[in-house]
Design a protein around this motif. Sequence first.
Motif, PDB file in Angstrom:
ATOM      1  N   ILE A   1       0.822  -1.202  -0.203  1.00  0.00           N
ATOM      2  CA  ILE A   1      -0.197   0.315  -0.307  1.00  0.00           C
ATOM      3  C   ILE A   1       1.066   1.141   0.319  1.00  0.00           C
ATOM      4  O   ILE A   1       1.835   0.945   0.222  1.00  0.00           O
ATOM      5  CB  ILE A   1      -0.989   0.101   0.886  1.00  0.00           C
ATOM      6  N   PHE A   2      -0.065   2.417  -0.527  1.00  0.00           N
ATOM      7  CA  PHE A   2       0.953   3.652  -0.439  1.00  0.00           C
ATOM      8  C   PHE A   2       0.922   4.129   2.032  1.00  0.00           C
ATOM      9  O   PHE A   2      -0.653   4.492   2.015  1.00  0.00           O
ATOM     10  CB  PHE A   2       0.665   4.704  -0.891  1.00  0.00           C
ATOM     11  N   PRO A   3       2.055   3.732   2.369  1.00  0.00           N
ATOM     12  CA  PRO A   3       1.953   3.702   3.747  1.00  0.00           C
ATOM     13  C   PRO A   3       1.701   5.443   4.237  1.00  0.00           C
ATOM     14  O   PRO A   3       0.745   5.904   4.994  1.00  0.00           O
ATOM     15  CB  PRO A   3       3.129   3.769   4.346  1.00  0.00           C
ATOM     16  N   GLU A   4       2.547   6.643   3.302  1.00  0.00           N
ATOM     17  CA  GLU A   4       2.035   8.267   3.488  1.00  0.00           C
ATOM     18  C   GLU A   4       0.478   8.313   3.255  1.00  0.00           C
ATOM     19  O   GLU A   4      -0.154   9.930   3.844  1.00  0.00           O
ATOM     20  CB  GLU A   4       2.517   8.924   2.912  1.00  0.00           C
ATOM     21  N   SER A   5      -0.443   8.298   2.509  1.00  0.00           N
ATOM     22  CA  SER A   5      -0.896   8.078   1.835  1.00  0.00           C
ATOM     23  C   SER A   5      -2.638   7.970   2.663  1.00  0.00           C
ATOM     24  O   SER A   5      -2.294   6.588   3.437  1.00  0.00           O
ATOM     25  CB  SER A   5      -1.565   7.491   0.775  1.00  0.00           C
ATOM     26  N   SER A   6      -3.573   8.204   3.014  1.00  0.00           N
ATOM     27  CA  SER A   6      -4.579   7.548   3.752  1.00  0.00           C
ATOM     28  C   SER A   6      -5.012   6.587   2.708  1.00  0.00           C
ATOM     29  O   SER A   6      -5.668   6.161   2.047  1.00  0.00           O
ATOM     30  CB  SER A   6      -5.929   8.360   3.837  1.00  0.00           C
ATOM     31  N   VAL A   7      -6.416   5.896   3.669  1.00  0.00           N
ATOM     32  CA  VAL A   7      -7.372   4.673   3.711  1.00  0.00           C
ATOM     33  C   VAL A   7      -7.930   4.989   2.024  1.00  0.00           C
ATOM     34  O   VAL A   7      -8.168   4.416   1.183  1.00  0.00           O
ATOM     35  CB  VAL A   7      -8.348   4.055   4.752  1.00  0.00           C
ATOM     36  N   LEU A   8      -8.654   5.997   2.860  1.00  0.00           N
ATOM     37  CA  LEU A   8      -9.079   6.588   1.100  1.00  0.00           C
ATOM     38  C   LEU A   8      -8.613   6.887   0.059  1.00  0.00           C
ATOM     39  O   LEU A   8      -8.922   6.441  -1.358  1.00  0.00           O
ATOM     40  CB  LEU A   8     -10.742   7.826   1.389  1.00  0.00           C
ATOM     41  N   GLU A   9      -7.487   7.412  -0.122  1.00  0.00           N
ATOM     42  CA  GLU A   9      -6.889   7.643  -0.704  1.00  0.00           C
ATOM     43  C   GLU A   9      -6.076   6.943  -1.115  1.00  0.00           C
ATOM     44  O   GLU A   9      -5.833   6.538  -2.336  1.00  0.00           O
ATOM     45  CB  GLU A   9      -5.364   8.737  -1.363  1.00  0.00           C
ATOM     46  N   ASN A  10      -5.303   5.387  -0.682  1.00  0.00           N
ATOM     47  CA  ASN A  10      -5.068   4.210  -1.322  1.00  0.00           C
ATOM     48  C   ASN A  10      -6.301   3.989  -2.385  1.00  0.00           C
ATOM     49  O   ASN A  10      -5.871   3.559  -2.832  1.00  0.00           O
ATOM     50  CB  ASN A  10      -5.324   3.197   0.116  1.00  0.00           C
ATOM     51  N   LEU A  11      -7.658   4.185  -1.610  1.00  0.00           N
ATOM     52  CA  LEU A  11      -8.621   3.480  -2.425  1.00  0.00           C
ATOM     53  C   LEU A  11      -8.783   3.749  -4.127  1.00  0.00           C
ATOM     54  O   LEU A  11      -9.021   2.458  -4.544  1.00  0.00           O
ATOM     55  CB  LEU A  11      -9.782   3.180  -1.581  1.00  0.00           C
ATOM     56  N   LYS A  12      -8.602   5.473  -3.368  1.00  0.00           N
ATOM     57  CA  LYS A  12      -8.789   5.655  -5.048  1.00  0.00           C
ATOM     58  C   LYS A  12      -8.288   5.791  -5.873  1.00  0.00           C
ATOM     59  O   LYS A  12      -7.912   5.430  -7.262  1.00  0.00           O
ATOM     60  CB  LYS A  12      -9.037   6.999  -4.420  1.00  0.00           C
TER      61      LYS A  12
ATOM     62  N   LEU B   1     -11.027   6.212   7.386  1.00  0.00           N
ATOM     63  CA  LEU B   1     -10.714   6.600   6.381  1.00  0.00           C
ATOM     64  C   LEU B   1      -9.925   7.165   5.877  1.00  0.00           C
ATOM     65  O   LEU B   1      -8.941   7.158   5.299  1.00  0.00           O
ATOM     66  CB  LEU B   1     -12.056   6.803   5.185  1.00  0.00           C
ATOM     67  N   SER B   2      -9.495   8.381   6.712  1.00  0.00           N
ATOM     68  CA  SER B   2      -8.758   9.375   7.442  1.00  0.00           C
ATOM     69  C   SER B   2      -6.870   8.881   7.611  1.00  0.00           C
ATOM     70  O   SER B   2      -6.381   9.694   7.384  1.00  0.00           O
ATOM     71  CB  SER B   2      -8.746  10.422   7.767  1.00  0.00           C
ATOM     72  N   ARG B   3      -7.366   7.613   7.660  1.00  0.00           N
ATOM     73  CA  ARG B   3      -5.735   7.462   8.843  1.00  0.00           C
ATOM     74  C   ARG B   3      -4.856   6.866   7.630  1.00  0.00           C
ATOM     75  O   ARG B   3      -5.290   6.409   6.645  1.00  0.00           O
ATOM     76  CB  ARG B   3      -5.956   6.603   9.913  1.00  0.00           C
ATOM     77  N   GLN B   4      -3.573   7.261   7.320  1.00  0.00           N
ATOM     78  CA  GLN B   4      -2.632   7.104   6.461  1.00  0.00           C
ATOM     79  C   GLN B   4      -2.518   5.624   6.564  1.00  0.00           C
ATOM     80  O   GLN B   4      -2.474   4.648   7.973  1.00  0.00           O
ATOM     81  CB  GLN B   4      -0.984   7.263   7.442  1.00  0.00           C
ATOM     82  N   GLY B   5      -1.775   4.885   5.579  1.00  0.00           N
ATOM     83  CA  GLY B   5      -2.432   3.705   5.183  1.00  0.00           C
ATOM     84  C   GLY B   5      -1.106   3.048   6.631  1.00  0.00           C
ATOM     85  O   GLY B   5      -1.084   1.582   7.080  1.00  0.00           O
ATOM     86  N   GLY B   6      -0.033   3.707   6.307  1.00  0.00           N
ATOM     87  CA  GLY B   6       0.804   3.371   7.616  1.00  0.00           C
ATOM     88  C   GLY B   6       0.818   2.950   8.739  1.00  0.00           C
ATOM     89  O   GLY B   6       1.729   2.020   9.103  1.00  0.00           O
TER      90      GLY B   6
END
Length: 248
Positions: free
Chosen positions: A101-112, A141-146
């Motif tokens: 996943i992209f650890p510095e992006s949010s969960v929602l951003e990863n999904l998008k 959803l707003s938490r960073q993936g990492g």
Amino acid sequence: MLEAKELMVFYENMLALNNVSITAETGSVIGIFGSNSAGKSTLMYTLAGIMLDIKKKEEMRGGERITLFGSLTFEGRDISNLPAHTRAKAGIVLCPERRRIFPESSVLENLKIGSYLTSIRERKNNLEYVLGVFPRLHEFLSRQGGFLSGGEQQMLAIGRALMANPKVLLLDEPLLGLSPVYQKIVIEAIKEIRKTRGITIIVSEQYSRPVIPIIDRGYIIENGSSVLEGTKEELMDNPDVKSAYFGI
């Protein structure tokens, strides 16, 4: 239907895949089982088209020479030479080993990010579906993936793949490093995805015990070669499979 015939992959003079053939009927769950370094990820990368990208990059940098043989057909079309992004657009989507996943992006951003090939309407519907399959992600959803746990990251990785509207979902070692609780969540998600969307799912796993009961057909790979195949009943009743993968 996705069909691979006599796939061979060479890294310089090392044979990574040796005449591997598999068939995945539409809506089926297929298991690819083998020990570490058996060739499972190479097979999944070859099915997804990523091996062609790796081959091209190695040629550009003057590195390791990679050679591929064999054929791949999807829905009656030869896709052997199609690059990964074209296969993804056609519906063959990989959820890679170790999540990525992209650890510095949010969960929602990863999904998008996973939905870049889909329409706005499809994106909205797929997001609702993913949060239905993995309701725990709704809290983050707003938490960073990492900052997610390993199990939560695996849910996110599968969810990101689902956002791409797959017809064939390739899950490369989805249970790796997960606790029994999260393993059960992933297995139940695979069953739900198959039931509600009819997606063809190919799962590669070293830890096969939780996976074999949910597959339609499985393949055992050793040293790059397919040494055994059969239905889940045939594999579970095979004494060699019991000894190697169930410890009995």
